[in-house]
Scaffold this motif. Structure first.
Motif, PDB file in Angstrom:
ATOM      1  N   ARG A   1     160.388  14.744  27.862  1.00  8.74           N
ATOM      2  CA  ARG A   1     159.616  13.944  28.821  1.00  8.74           C
ATOM      3  C   ARG A   1     158.496  14.792  29.410  1.00  8.74           C
ATOM      4  O   ARG A   1     158.751  15.804  30.068  1.00  8.74           O
ATOM      5  CB  ARG A   1     160.514  13.446  29.955  1.00  8.74           C
TER       6      ARG A   1
ATOM      7  N   SER B   1     157.395  10.307  26.897  1.00  8.77           N
ATOM      8  CA  SER B   1     157.926  11.448  26.140  1.00  8.77           C
ATOM      9  C   SER B   1     157.084  11.694  24.900  1.00  8.77           C
ATOM     10  O   SER B   1     156.327  10.825  24.456  1.00  8.77           O
ATOM     11  CB  SER B   1     159.395  11.208  25.756  1.00  8.77           C
TER      12      SER B   1
ATOM     13  N   THR C   1     157.248  18.571  34.279  1.00  9.20           N
ATOM     14  CA  THR C   1     156.378  17.502  33.809  1.00  9.20           C
ATOM     15  C   THR C   1     154.970  17.679  34.373  1.00  9.20           C
ATOM     16  O   THR C   1     154.745  18.446  35.311  1.00  9.20           O
ATOM     17  CB  THR C   1     156.929  16.123  34.197  1.00  9.20           C
TER      18      THR C   1
ATOM     19  N   CYS D   1     163.044   7.362  28.490  1.00  5.63           N
ATOM     20  CA  CYS D   1     164.091   8.316  28.856  1.00  5.63           C
ATOM     21  C   CYS D   1     165.422   7.759  28.379  1.00  5.63           C
ATOM     22  O   CYS D   1     165.596   6.546  28.259  1.00  5.63           O
ATOM     23  CB  CYS D   1     164.097   8.529  30.367  1.00  5.63           C
TER      24      CYS D   1
END
Length: 839
Positions: free
Chosen positions: A106, A112, A421, A511
């Motif tokens: 991700r 992702s 992230t 996810c």
């Protein structure tokens, strides 16, 4: 398509015992004697799938159960135990080095993408699975972090080449110390079979989701559509939507069969609004709406004020196509000047009266219902009208006290796993504004209230966004798994009741929680992030390199997501500088094709290379996946690798080659950025053996052909190839592509070794997809083909005659084997022509 109803097996009977391929001993996890993970901690356990007790109430069809049980010796579960219970536990699974891997991680909460490396330390945070190459066995092994109880898991990089697993509940009140099956491992000699086998096993083990093969697809799957997002952003309004559809139909001659009215139609406002029932005004750019909340389930005033018949008469309101662009430009300018505006969040309790939806005679004459009715009256081929909404209603959820539902402002808390992230405006805004969460006990009522009103208003489906925000607000609701179960159950029930069980596109959902918990009914979801027409961070080259990044997301995500949902490659704009690049991938994406063109700004010639005049598309029968030689490569910034994706048509295979070099993930900066030194021409090769013919039963026999006709769609070249031929070498400039079609050559019996292969209509990018039926007869070949334009076939000799719908027509045959004829589009026949090639 879902299989016919089959009797449910009430118990899982294991097949004759086969030796388990995985063994854990002496701190090593081995597969068929080959060490896979070393330095495995003593607190890690392994349990073969074949010895794992499974519930007798698994609702999988018998054919699926039998398939899983037959391969049960090839997989098993990893677990671990620790001394202290916690809501978030990190544990090593062991280490590996000098072994090529492909992974999906991700890069944002919602999205992702792929990553490659050679050791456990090369992984990125929040990895959803890792595929290991085991050349010693000519095989592949996948490690998939999964769900156990109220915990979900992800893989993370460790020091000294270790691969770590993180199990978290998302609630400080939900703790555990040991797991028996928190990850799954599986072996196969075929990487594509591996994904199918592994996720089939997990479908049976978890029994919380269903595979794509078990579900019905949305009716939009083989059609052309238009989404309003990039055309209007939040300024979308009825007259603009009407003129957008009118452009396609009357100017372009290609009518969308579905429209998605994206964000901007809902009734939302801010907590500090003077009137809690008044819509927020002057919303233009995405981001402005992210701290606002839904205050009613009906449409906002600009849609509610629509009067029936407004767009049907000769004096329909005009529309200035430059207005949305001007508004968007001003919005961008303002956004750059004002980065962070402080907004007071007033969450005090309120005793506002319950607001009920008023559906009556007045609603028949105005608002959303009147608008959808007029659209269908004006555009006869418009089959579906979808609208957008966030999983929690609006980005900021539902305003407390504004509806009959119990909604509470919940502060967003991010898992430490998301520290790696990239920066994301959506996350910043949600943390700033929090989410008005409807209590999970009312999830069924929540979605029913929204969707029943939409269904009665003529809406046939929904695009649901911001799905993975639930993990932010799960602390007091039993954790992310339990909260997700409640919401996804409510959503599923509503989709079944209001939208035919399949009228839904999931977005911002990439996810494992979602795929393992939210897909029992849902059958279509996005496999890439959003189409970006420019780099939001200001890199002028982003207009080019972001497009290749998008294709990488879609291609590699489909390896796992495609087992569970129909991959949706998202929209693009047909007048974008890289529109043709996008179009090449959409032509073979195996799903619907839709654009987000601004009103009056189109490339209709490009659209017509993807779409038939009736608004359908020549859809592949599979979804595209990276070829084997791309699995462990970096097609974004290694200077040398082209992205190659294969797919299947009813009568041939296709490989798309794309030069995506020039950008990629920077693990130090935690963002995607340009690598301008890689934005250059790249040489590649392609071979018929790279088409995975065995992935569909109906194409297996094509893989056994002695010879193939190969057509280069962009270069307009046709030649022959055998399985023993050398690969075709070619060079692609940056942001360009080629589509190679492979069609088995058939020798016509009794016709003096005449060889024939239909290529299809070559002005369509997926030319072989235009072939509907093919039959070889004593005198030649009969072909049904859909579309108008240049039909091409390979023939080593000239036919005696060529018949179109039973009538002899002129044709051209060249000594290099090109046999061509021009076909008209005959609307009355659905654009399908009956061809007879007589030798």
């Amino acid at each position: 398509m879902a299989p016919p109803n089959e009797p449910v097996i009430t118990s899982l009977t294991k097949p004759t015992s086969l030796e388990n391929v995985f063994h854990l001993s002496d701190s090593k996890l081995s597969v068929k004697g080959v060490p896979l993970l070393s330095q495995v901690p003593h607190n890690v356990s392994f349990t073969p799938f074949s010895s794992k007790p499974h519930s007798s109430d698994v609702d999988a069809p018998p054919s699926l159960l039998n398939r899983v049980l037959a391969a049960s010796h090839k997989g098993g579960f990893l677990g671990f135990s620790q001394s202290e219970p916690s809501d978030r536990l990190m544990n090593s699974l062991g280490s590996f080095t000098d072994r090529n891997f492909l992974s999906i991680f991700r890069f944002k909460t919602w999205w992702s993408t792929q990553w490659v490396g050679t050791s456990g330390s090369d992984l990125q945070m929040e990895t959803q699975w890792v595929l290991l190459h085991v050349p010693e066995l000519n095989s592949y092994v996948i490690i998939i972090p999964i769900i156990e109880g109220s915990f979900r898991s992800a893989l993370h990089p460790g020091s000294d080449s270790h691969i770590m697993i993180c199990a978290e509940s998302g609630s400080t009140q939900v703790k555990a110390s040991s797991f028996n099956s928190i990850a799954y491992v599986h072996l196969s000699e075929n990487p594509y079979n591996l994904f199918r086998e592994a996720y089939s096993a997990l479908r049976v083990h978890l029994n919380t989701f269903k595979l794509l093969e078990e579900k019905n697809l949305p009716s939009i799957v083989d059609k052309f559509g238009w989404c309003t997002w990039d055309a209007f952003y939040l300024s979308v309004e009825p007259v603009g939507v009407f003129h957008g559809l009118k452009d396609f139909a009357e100017i372009g001659g290609v009518s969308p069969r579905f429209v998605i009215i994206d964000d901007g139609w809902q009734s939302i406002n801010y907590d500090d609004a003077d009137d809690p029932y008044e819509d927020a005004k002057n919303l233009i750019l995405g981001g402005q709406q992210m701290t606002a909340r839904l205050h009613r389930f009906e449409e906002c005033d600009k849609f509610k004020s629509y009067k029936r018949g407004l767009i049907l008469g000769p004096n329909a309101p005009p529309f200035d196509p430059n207005k949305p662009k001007a508004l968007i430009s001003k919005g961008i300018e303002l956004e750059r000047l004002v980065k962070n505006r402080d907004k007071a969040v007033k969450s005090g309790s309120s005793d506002l009266a319950e607001i009920e939806a008023r559906i009556g005679e007045k609603a028949e004459e105005c608002g959303l219902k009147a608008f959808t009715r007029d659209l269908r009256t004006k555009f006869k081929g418009l089959d579906d009208i979808y609208v957008w909404h966030a999983l929690c209603g609006a980005w900021g959820g539902v305003r407390p006290g504004a509806t009959h539902l119990k909604s509470k402002i919940i502060h967003c808390k991010l898992s430490p796993g998301l520290d790696g992230t990239m920066p994301d405006l959506a996350v910043v805004k949600l943390v700033e504004g929090s989410i008005g969460l409807v209590h999970p006990d009312q999830a069924n009522d929540f979605y029913e209230s929204m969707h029943s009103y939409l269904a009665k208003s003529g809406v046939t489906g929904v695009k649901i966004d911001v799905i993975h925000c639930l993990e932010y607000v799960s602390d007091e609701y039993g954790g992310r798994v339990e909260l997700a179960k409640a919401y996804y159950d409510g959503l599923t029930n509503s989709i079944v009741k209001n939208f035919n069980g399949s009228g839904i596109i999931a977005s911002m959902q990439q996810c494992n929680d979602f795929f393992f918990l939210g897909t029992k009914q849902l059958s279509m979801a996005r496999v890439g992030d959003d189409f970006w027409f420019q780099d939001p961070y200001g890199d002028p080259m982003g207009v080019f390199w972001l497009q290749g990044v998008h294709m990488i997301h879609c291609s590699y995500n489909s390896l796992w997501m495609g087992q569970i949902i129909q991959p949706d490659w998202d929209m693009f704009q047909s007048d974008h500088v890289c529109a043709k690049f996008h179009a090449g991938s959409r032509a073979i994406c195996g799903s619907q094709v839709y654009v987000s063109d601004s009103v009056g700004f189109h490339d209709f010639d490009l659209i017509k290379s993807l779409v038939f005049p009736d608004g359908t598309v020549p859809r592949c029968i599979h979804f595209p996946l990276p070829t084997r030689d791309c699995l462990f490569k970096n097609p974004l910034f290694d200077h040398k690798t082209l992205l190659k994706i294969w797919n299947l048509n009813k009568f041939g295979g296709v490989i798309g080659a794309f030069n995506c070099q020039g950008a990629g993930w920077d693990p130090k900066e935690h963002t995607f950025r340009g690598f301008p030194e890689c934005y250059k021409a790249v040489e590649g090769s392609v071979h018929v053996s790279e088409v995975e013919w065995d992935q569909k039963d109906e194409t297996v026999h094509m893989g056994n052909a002695e010879e193939y006709a190969v057509y280069h769609n962009q270069a307009k070249k046709l030649h022959l190839m055998t399985p023993k031929s050398e690969p075709i070498r070619f060079t692609l400039q940056p942001s360009t592509f080629e589509l190679f079609s492979f069609v088995a050559v058939t020798k016509l019996s009794g016709r003096n070794n005449i060889k024939f292969a239909p290529i299809g209509i070559t002005n369509m990018f997926n030319n072989v997809g235009t072939i509907q039926e093919l039959e070889y007869v004593e005198i030649g070949a009969k072909v049904k083909v859909k579309g108008g334009g240049n039909f091409l076939a390979y023939s080593n000799e000239s036919p005696k005659k060529f018949q179109l719908n039973g009538v002899d027509v002129p044709f051209e045959w060249l000594p290099d084997g090109k046999l061509t004829v021009n076909l008209p589009w005959i609307q009355e026949d659905g654009g399908v022509s009956d061809l007879a090639i007589i030798f």
